[in-house]
Design a protein around this motif. Structure first.
Motif, PDB file in Angstrom:
ATOM      1  N   LYS A 122       0.813  -1.243   0.031  1.00 22.04           N
ATOM      2  CA  LYS A 122      -0.033  -0.070   0.154  1.00 22.04           C
ATOM      3  C   LYS A 122       0.957   1.006   0.022  1.00 22.04           C
ATOM      4  N   SER A 123       2.017   1.267   0.778  1.00 21.82           N
ATOM      5  CA  SER A 123       2.747   2.391   0.590  1.00 21.82           C
ATOM      6  C   SER A 123       3.374   2.609  -0.512  1.00 21.82           C
ATOM      7  N   ASP A 124       3.493   2.009  -1.795  1.00 20.25           N
ATOM      8  CA  ASP A 124       3.831   1.817  -2.972  1.00 20.25           C
ATOM      9  C   ASP A 124       2.675   2.071  -4.122  1.00 20.25           C
ATOM     10  N   ALA A 125       1.301   2.163  -3.621  1.00 21.63           N
ATOM     11  CA  ALA A 125       0.344   2.251  -4.548  1.00 21.63           C
ATOM     12  C   ALA A 125       0.308   3.296  -5.661  1.00 21.63           C
ATOM     13  N   GLU A 126       0.988   4.381  -5.079  1.00 20.16           N
ATOM     14  CA  GLU A 126       0.867   5.448  -6.082  1.00 20.16           C
ATOM     15  C   GLU A 126       2.082   5.469  -6.856  1.00 20.16           C
ATOM     16  N   LYS A 127       3.125   4.800  -6.503  1.00 23.95           N
ATOM     17  CA  LYS A 127       4.305   4.739  -7.325  1.00 23.95           C
ATOM     18  C   LYS A 127       4.113   3.736  -8.564  1.00 23.95           C
ATOM     19  N   TYR A 128       3.431   2.426  -8.229  1.00 26.99           N
ATOM     20  CA  TYR A 128       3.408   1.513  -9.232  1.00 26.99           C
ATOM     21  C   TYR A 128       2.110   1.446  -9.726  1.00 26.99           C
ATOM     22  N   ALA A 171       7.447 -12.931  -0.544  1.00 27.27           N
ATOM     23  CA  ALA A 171       8.394 -12.142  -1.052  1.00 27.27           C
ATOM     24  C   ALA A 171       7.948 -10.669  -1.238  1.00 27.27           C
ATOM     25  N   LEU A 172       6.930 -10.532  -1.473  1.00 24.29           N
ATOM     26  CA  LEU A 172       6.362  -8.962  -1.524  1.00 24.29           C
ATOM     27  C   LEU A 172       6.172  -8.449  -0.111  1.00 24.29           C
ATOM     28  N   PHE A 190      -6.374 -14.643  -2.713  1.00 26.10           N
ATOM     29  CA  PHE A 190      -5.389 -14.834  -1.483  1.00 26.10           C
ATOM     30  C   PHE A 190      -5.486 -13.520  -0.662  1.00 26.10           C
ATOM     31  N   LEU A 191      -5.832 -12.263  -1.223  1.00 25.64           N
ATOM     32  CA  LEU A 191      -6.241 -11.437  -0.211  1.00 25.64           C
ATOM     33  C   LEU A 191      -7.549 -11.528   0.790  1.00 25.64           C
ATOM     34  N   LYS A 192      -8.450 -12.269   0.356  1.00 22.95           N
ATOM     35  CA  LYS A 192      -9.768 -12.704   0.888  1.00 22.95           C
ATOM     36  C   LYS A 192      -9.349 -13.630   1.979  1.00 22.95           C
ATOM     37  N   ALA A 198      -3.233  -8.847   3.935  1.00 25.91           N
ATOM     38  CA  ALA A 198      -3.983  -8.120   2.878  1.00 25.91           C
ATOM     39  C   ALA A 198      -3.919  -6.554   3.419  1.00 25.91           C
ATOM     40  N   LYS A 199      -3.874  -6.468   4.786  1.00 27.80           N
ATOM     41  CA  LYS A 199      -4.035  -4.895   5.241  1.00 27.80           C
ATOM     42  C   LYS A 199      -3.030  -4.069   4.893  1.00 27.80           C
ATOM     43  N   LYS A 200      -1.573  -4.838   4.472  1.00 33.80           N
ATOM     44  CA  LYS A 200      -0.554  -4.076   3.692  1.00 33.80           C
ATOM     45  C   LYS A 200      -0.244  -4.076   2.580  1.00 33.80           C
ATOM     46  N   LEU A 201      -1.303  -4.627   1.774  1.00 33.70           N
ATOM     47  CA  LEU A 201      -0.993  -4.866   0.537  1.00 33.70           C
ATOM     48  C   LEU A 201      -2.363  -4.233  -0.498  1.00 33.70           C
TER      49      LEU A 201
END
Length: 251
Positions: A122-128, A171-172, A190-192, A198-201
């Protein structure tokens, strides 16, 4: 009341009940699936029952259309021939709607759109936000998948292929990769199933090689096709289709 009158009344009540039961009896919809494609269709190891998104959805659609459902387990390659020879009535098996298949069978309106997507922190959501933004970055994939092929096509990407999707996701999560590229439903499932991770992705909205899934019926069976489409429209309007989706996927 005399015994004779009581007997006559009992017979009348029995006949009425039998007539009501017959009136309520529903046709059975024979549904073919290959239950090896979780979360769409699989055999639950605990209950020994067919389970999955497709299974829940076709049961709901069939019920709304007035049918009971009987699931038949068969190989994926056997599904369309079985449909064309009247062995089954419907295919519900994560089947993509393609021009080639549409020449042989009729499809309902699409109920799921799939394709390659990317999962990032989530910290990279705007970057990628696009695949091209991953140029030169470390990417985790599952070996032998179309996601792996896509990652290798990204300029200077440092691609690590894992045997399992779980290893790629780990790995992510641990920071050794900046993204995972996989089929969208695999990421959503996977997120479900892993809410803590999932809270961090973040599953990004970008998607490539998009395809739509539909239920298939025999070519020319417009009566059944119209019933299934009408039932699906009603499930969408009531929000029931969304509830089934939310049970299996996270977006």
């Amino acid at each position: 009341m005399s015994f004779k009158k009581a007997a006559v009344l009992a017979c009348a009540l029995f006949a009425a009940g039998a007539s009501l039961t017959n009136a309520q009896a529903r046709d059975v919809l024979r549904v073919g699936t290959e239950p090896t494609f979780a979360p769409f269709e699989f055999l639950d190891t605990k209950t020994k029952e067919f389970a999955g998104f497709d299974i829940d959805l076709i049961r709901a659609v069939a019920d709304k259309a007035g049918y009971d459902v009987h699931i038949l387990n068969m190989g994926f390659d056997a599904l369309l021939p079985a449909l064309m020879t009247d062995t089954i009535d419907v295919v519900a098996s994560g089947m993509s709607i393609t021009p080639e298949r549409a020449e042989r069978v009729d499809f309902t309106k699409p109920y799921y759109k799939t394709g390659l997507s990317m999962l990032v922190r989530k910290s990279d959501a705007e970057k990628y936000t696009q695949f091209s933004h991953l140029e030169g970055r470390p990417i985790a994939v599952q070996i032998g998948t179309t996601g792996a092929d896509k990652a290798k096509s990204i300029k200077d990407a440092k691609v690590t292929a894992f045997n399992t999707t779980s290893d790629a996701f780990m790995a992510l999560s641990t920071g050794s990769a900046d993204a995972v590229i996989l089929d969208r439903p695999v990421i959503g499932y996977f997120l479900k199933s892993q809410p803590r991770l999932a809270k961090k992705l973040q599953l990004q909205p970008t998607m490539e090689d998009a395809a739509s899934f539909g239920f298939a019926v025999k070519k020319g069976n417009t009566a059944l096709l119209e019933k299934l489409n009408k039932a699906y429209d009603e499930l969408e309007a009531s929000g029931e289709a969304k509830k089934i989706f939310d049970k299996w996927f996270a977006e």
